[in-house]
Scaffold this active site. Sequence first.
Site, PDB file in Angstrom:
ATOM      1  N   THR A 205       0.819  -1.218   0.000  1.00 39.95           N
ATOM      2  CA  THR A 205       0.000   0.000   0.000  1.00 39.95           C
ATOM      3  C   THR A 205       0.850   1.263   0.000  1.00 39.95           C
ATOM      4  O   THR A 205       0.335   2.359   0.213  1.00 39.95           O
ATOM      5  CB  THR A 205      -0.948   0.007   1.214  1.00 39.95           C
ATOM      6  OG1 THR A 205      -0.181  -0.120   2.402  1.00 39.95           O
ATOM      7  CG2 THR A 205      -1.935  -1.136   1.117  1.00 39.95           C
ATOM      8  N   GLY A 316      14.904 -36.776  37.793  1.00 44.92           N
ATOM      9  CA  GLY A 316      13.665 -36.364  38.455  1.00 44.92           C
ATOM     10  C   GLY A 316      12.407 -36.941  37.843  1.00 44.92           C
ATOM     11  O   GLY A 316      11.312 -36.454  38.084  1.00 44.92           O
ATOM     12  N   LEU A 398     -26.857 -13.297  -1.104  1.00 41.83           N
ATOM     13  CA  LEU A 398     -26.741 -13.377   0.359  1.00 41.83           C
ATOM     14  C   LEU A 398     -25.415 -12.821   0.864  1.00 41.83           C
ATOM     15  O   LEU A 398     -25.307 -12.431   2.031  1.00 41.83           O
ATOM     16  CB  LEU A 398     -26.893 -14.830   0.826  1.00 41.83           C
ATOM     17  CG  LEU A 398     -28.208 -15.529   0.454  1.00 41.83           C
ATOM     18  CD1 LEU A 398     -28.197 -16.964   0.954  1.00 41.83           C
ATOM     19  CD2 LEU A 398     -29.400 -14.780   1.023  1.00 41.83           C
ATOM     20  N   GLY A 399     -24.379 -12.788   0.000  1.00 37.17           N
ATOM     21  CA  GLY A 399     -23.075 -12.295   0.441  1.00 37.17           C
ATOM     22  C   GLY A 399     -22.126 -12.152  -0.730  1.00 37.17           C
ATOM     23  O   GLY A 399     -22.301 -12.795  -1.767  1.00 37.17           O
ATOM     24  N   PHE A 403     -13.657 -13.718  -3.274  1.00 39.42           N
ATOM     25  CA  PHE A 403     -13.747 -15.041  -3.878  1.00 39.42           C
ATOM     26  C   PHE A 403     -14.865 -15.111  -4.918  1.00 39.42           C
ATOM     27  O   PHE A 403     -14.826 -15.903  -5.847  1.00 39.42           O
ATOM     28  CB  PHE A 403     -14.024 -16.089  -2.798  1.00 39.42           C
ATOM     29  CG  PHE A 403     -15.322 -15.859  -2.068  1.00 39.42           C
ATOM     30  CD1 PHE A 403     -16.514 -16.374  -2.564  1.00 39.42           C
ATOM     31  CD2 PHE A 403     -15.362 -15.121  -0.900  1.00 39.42           C
ATOM     32  CE1 PHE A 403     -17.712 -16.167  -1.901  1.00 39.42           C
ATOM     33  CE2 PHE A 403     -16.551 -14.899  -0.234  1.00 39.42           C
ATOM     34  CZ  PHE A 403     -17.737 -15.423  -0.733  1.00 39.42           C
ATOM     35  N   VAL A 406     -22.347 -15.457  -2.867  1.00 43.83           N
ATOM     36  CA  VAL A 406     -23.255 -16.508  -2.413  1.00 43.83           C
ATOM     37  C   VAL A 406     -24.663 -16.073  -2.804  1.00 43.83           C
ATOM     38  O   VAL A 406     -25.121 -15.004  -2.394  1.00 43.83           O
ATOM     39  CB  VAL A 406     -23.171 -16.740  -0.890  1.00 43.83           C
ATOM     40  CG1 VAL A 406     -24.171 -17.825  -0.478  1.00 43.83           C
ATOM     41  CG2 VAL A 406     -21.764 -17.144  -0.475  1.00 43.83           C
ATOM     42  N   ASP A 516     -11.284 -20.557  11.086  1.00 43.84           N
ATOM     43  CA  ASP A 516     -11.791 -19.254  10.633  1.00 43.84           C
ATOM     44  C   ASP A 516     -13.063 -18.859  11.371  1.00 43.84           C
ATOM     45  O   ASP A 516     -14.032 -18.394  10.762  1.00 43.84           O
ATOM     46  CB  ASP A 516     -12.022 -19.257   9.121  1.00 43.84           C
ATOM     47  CG  ASP A 516     -12.051 -17.829   8.556  1.00 43.84           C
ATOM     48  OD1 ASP A 516     -11.547 -16.913   9.229  1.00 43.84           O
ATOM     49  OD2 ASP A 516     -12.578 -17.642   7.451  1.00 43.84           O
ATOM     50  N   ASP A 534     -18.498 -21.476   5.652  1.00 43.22           N
ATOM     51  CA  ASP A 534     -17.179 -21.123   5.115  1.00 43.22           C
ATOM     52  C   ASP A 534     -16.063 -21.978   5.721  1.00 43.22           C
ATOM     53  O   ASP A 534     -15.386 -21.593   6.670  1.00 43.22           O
ATOM     54  CB  ASP A 534     -16.869 -19.641   5.327  1.00 43.22           C
ATOM     55  CG  ASP A 534     -15.783 -19.161   4.361  1.00 43.22           C
ATOM     56  OD1 ASP A 534     -15.062 -20.030   3.820  1.00 43.22           O
ATOM     57  OD2 ASP A 534     -15.645 -17.952   4.159  1.00 43.22           O
TER      58      ASP A 534
END
Length: 702
Positions: A205, A316, A398-399, A403, A406, A516, A534
Amino acid sequence: MATKEEERLKGLVANLENELKTKESKNSMLEAEVRSLQRRMLRRDNEILKQERELHKLRSVLQQASTLMAAGEDHLLSSIQGDFGNGTNAKKQGVSGQSLSASSALSIPKHSKDFRSRTVIKEAIMENDFLKNLSAIQVRELVDAMSEKTVPKGCYVIREGENGSHLYVSGEGEYDVIKDGKILGRLGVGKAFGELAILYNCKRTASIKAVTDGKLWALERSAFQKIMMSSGIKKMENQVNFLKSVPLLSTFPTPVLAKISDVLEVEHFKKGDFIVREGTSGDTFYIISEGEVTVTKRNNEKDEEIRKLTKGEYFGEQALLKTDVRTASVVATSDTLDCLTLDRESFFQLVGDLNELRDKTYKDITNGKAEAKDRQVVEVNKEFAEVTLDDLEVIATLGVGGFGRVELVKCLKKPSTAFALKCLKKQHIVETQQQEHVYSEKNILLSCKHNFITRLYKTFKDKKYIYMLMEASLGGELWTILRDRGWFEDSTTRFYIACVVSAFDYLHSHGIIYRDLKPENLLLDKEGYIKMVDFGFSKNVDGGRKTWTFCGTPEYVAPEIILNKGHDRAVDFWSLGILMYELLAGTPPFTASDPMKVYNIILRGFDQIEPPRHINRTAVTLMKRFCRENPSERIGYQKDGINDIKKHRWFQGFDWEGLESRSLTPPIKPAVKGPSDASNFDKYPRDEAVPQDETSGWDKDF
């Protein structure tokens, strides 16, 4: 006379009744005022809790700021690390390094250097907040493995936006740190930078540009990983071999000895130190890893030498059976003495009573490897064998993530049922070298059948995507609910942690580690129970073995992952403590502006975190037991396993049987109108980008 007395008494009664009515009226007014004050106090208490939460966040920020101010020039180096989140309301992203097999850790190239260069590199490593945590042997190997690189004036060492894979130490010259076209500062000789890139693939960055002709020392990620892995394996093998030489432990299988080796601690002595004194009680067993001792016995007021012990020998060992009255003294005779030590309590908590263990058979452990292979042979659910990709129709998203997406889909052949379709970009998988993780997710999810783990029914593929047809949990993400509520009450947190504990018990009993855990990966079904999703970082790890891939979510990774020490299921118990904290406080305990800072804060330990005041002490005690620095000391990992968690005071009275039978009433009941209702999820825009084709064939078994 009597009449007058009666009248007087009647008048007195009337007065008293009037006075009573007046006092009752006053009492009613006071009670109303008390109720009003109680409501005001409750509102103030809630406001105080909110302010404490904000204060907790500010303390974290101030801690980072003070670190930056104290670090001087070092704050420039953090500009080079990867971007990290978008504030406290941003979803946390997982990261993963490239998988490394044990066989590839054999060959580590070495590059010759003069004395000055070696000194500069070592000092730079020891001044770096992350690298200074490495052992002396690892530092020495890092110095040996770094290669020289000349940089002409005006050339870039690192370019903003490019992927990085090298750690650098400046040997000669000066270098500008540039971000968004602006010069942030200048680095001189003896500075280590870019260390995040040796943990996993990440974008730089900021840029580093040579102001003068210069010389750098560089270390590539794979070389670092090989050094860490080979040193870890060598250390474990040496310790296991030491333990095998002890008659009391010689019958134990390697996986048990490997577990015992995790609790061995190194103690340092100098010449003349008494390690053991004759006649005193002791509960510690010693193995000499470096140096020499003399064993003496008292005879006629004089100490007589019995024998000398050197590297690899021990003393010991009877202390592991019972509190042992020492029958001789042991004194360090070399200038320095290093001993691996093991006390009876640590041994007992980890593996149990030695007398019982010696008579135990270990068929389940010795056959673990074969069983793990059997688990990989999984079949697609026959009910969905005829379903094709063309049968699926997208209802909603949904998401989303790097990657892919979904999607909530319905099947033309099963119109009354909706599914979640996970669509993974093949090109992205190949670029980030995650093929092994994708296969692992497929195999593990197809084999898992548990109340609190999402089901995978079938997989598909085309030229652009890998697809996973999964059970749809429409109650929404736990992360979204937590974001909207701020934090959860004790009882709410307890229910969700118990669901995860149950899922971990199932996974670990099948040799699977998850790696995760976070609220983003916990969905609610329509009843309000947890569904863990996941499994991209999950992996089969045989008992007594470790894995070395850096993966997880920065705020949740355990110290042994950060330091590449090798890890096993103990990392899941660490993450349980972090999840518990985030649910109770609203934010994870370890937060910072870039991942490298997060890792450095984690390495300082959980004990330096000050939880918000509204979290009760019993909860804090359990979180601390989850987040012990030494993996073998974490609750859930020791001999009684998950039962230690269930018996903890924080879970006192919790109905575990009701949880498993799903007869408990969940603390949050989501509103789900039907199988196509995606209202509990955030809205996402349509994905207009079309990924490139990927036809290398790595996915032939999907």
